[in-house]
Write a protein that holds these residues in place. Sequence first.
Motif, PDB file in Angstrom:
ATOM      1  N   MET A 226      -2.541   7.764   0.048  1.00  0.00           N
ATOM      2  CA  MET A 226      -3.760   7.074  -0.362  1.00  0.00           C
ATOM      3  C   MET A 226      -3.474   5.588  -0.585  1.00  0.00           C
ATOM      4  N   SER A 227      -2.327   5.284  -1.234  1.00  0.00           N
ATOM      5  CA  SER A 227      -2.051   3.881  -1.552  1.00  0.00           C
ATOM      6  C   SER A 227      -1.765   3.100  -0.280  1.00  0.00           C
TER       7      SER A 227
ATOM      8  N   LEU B 163      -3.062   3.785   2.663  1.00  0.00           N
ATOM      9  CA  LEU B 163      -4.373   3.620   3.279  1.00  0.00           C
ATOM     10  C   LEU B 163      -5.070   2.411   2.660  1.00  0.00           C
ATOM     11  N   ILE B 164      -4.992   2.350   1.328  1.00  0.00           N
ATOM     12  CA  ILE B 164      -5.693   1.275   0.651  1.00  0.00           C
ATOM     13  C   ILE B 164      -5.051  -0.073   0.940  1.00  0.00           C
TER      14      ILE B 164
ATOM     15  N   VAL C  85      -3.649  -0.987   3.531  1.00  0.00           N
ATOM     16  CA  VAL C  85      -4.035  -1.418   4.870  1.00  0.00           C
ATOM     17  C   VAL C  85      -5.509  -1.818   4.895  1.00  0.00           C
ATOM     18  N   LEU C  86      -6.297  -1.090   4.096  1.00  0.00           N
ATOM     19  CA  LEU C  86      -7.742  -1.289   4.159  1.00  0.00           C
ATOM     20  C   LEU C  86      -8.236  -2.493   3.371  1.00  0.00           C
ATOM     21  N   VAL C  87      -7.399  -3.028   2.480  1.00  0.00           N
ATOM     22  CA  VAL C  87      -7.899  -4.101   1.631  1.00  0.00           C
ATOM     23  C   VAL C  87      -7.231  -5.423   1.981  1.00  0.00           C
ATOM     24  N   PRO C  88      -7.812  -6.143   2.925  1.00  0.00           N
ATOM     25  CA  PRO C  88      -7.194  -7.380   3.371  1.00  0.00           C
ATOM     26  C   PRO C  88      -7.537  -8.565   2.474  1.00  0.00           C
ATOM     27  N   TYR C  89      -8.266  -8.322   1.370  1.00  0.00           N
ATOM     28  CA  TYR C  89      -8.716  -9.437   0.539  1.00  0.00           C
ATOM     29  C   TYR C  89      -7.583 -10.027  -0.270  1.00  0.00           C
TER      30      TYR C  89
END
Lengths: 119, 209
Positions: free
Chosen positions: A2-3, A5-6, A8-12
Amino acid sequence: MMSLLISVLVPYGPGLAEYADVVLNRESDKAGVRPVIFPHWFHRVRYQCRVCHSELGFEMRAGANLVTMQDITDGQFCGACHDGEIAWSTENCDLCHSALPGTAAGIRGGHETLGPGNW
Amino acid sequence: MKIIYTHFLLYGSMLIMLVVASVIIPDNALYADPNAFNRLMKPPSERNPSPAQDGIHDPESAGVSSLQKPRQSFGALPKGKSGNYVDWVKALEGGDIAPRYDRDDPAAEPVIMDLNIVREVKGSMPNVVYPHKQHTEWLDCSNCHPAIFIPQKGANNISMASILLGEQCGVCHGKVAFPVSECRRCHSQVKQTTASMDKKASAQKEVTQ
């Protein structure tokens, strides 16, 4: 998983937080809890600046207030309101201690002026 | 059987990841377009991010999903140009919000002082009108006097450089109150500079000739 995934998913980057969110982290990382995020926008819908920065004695400078959990449960700082009467009480640790571990203290959200709060 | 099952799990979860990714990730983040129209300015889709995606909240923390998303709140408020993208002055004066003056007495009212201080600005920028009204709707006198400003017209040497360094007006503007980029909210009094009068005069001359 999960971490990963996150991450990778949070480019901010940190600059993208909501304007005027403040991270409080004088004690949290040291004590092994997540740092605290204080949202100005949410509170200013409900309170004028003077309530915190005059009545309750919060210095208008990020990092200048040494807040401890004991002060809070004694009814100071955040605890002046988060007491189960005016607003939900301190048992909801996760609502305040919500930052990624290691997040540096200071004001966030793309502030444009330098100064003490711009660490 | 076991192998097929683990393969099913593995590829199945990868497929889910892809679907989730294509829904959540804004295109410009993955395939950053070098010729995007706005290269440095934040596109509207990235403003007011929800807590779980703002880069400082920990999405794995149980409380984060319970926090309010800024856009849920701001949808009901007058729009601003920068900062929170809310015009807090209009929100307050139009009654969209009623922030309390006192910690627990919702009826207590602030003492509002309606006194404008005009600061003449060297050069072409319009003069600065400092309004006490919009400030005393939020702040006590002691939030500014005497630590930030001596309460006497002209007694303080204010400059744009010190504001940008986070002093004087920059203690709040650019941090919590509207950012410094909104020049004309402070520089609101257009002045008759000699330069612009000269220009107008010479333009009139040309017309009459």
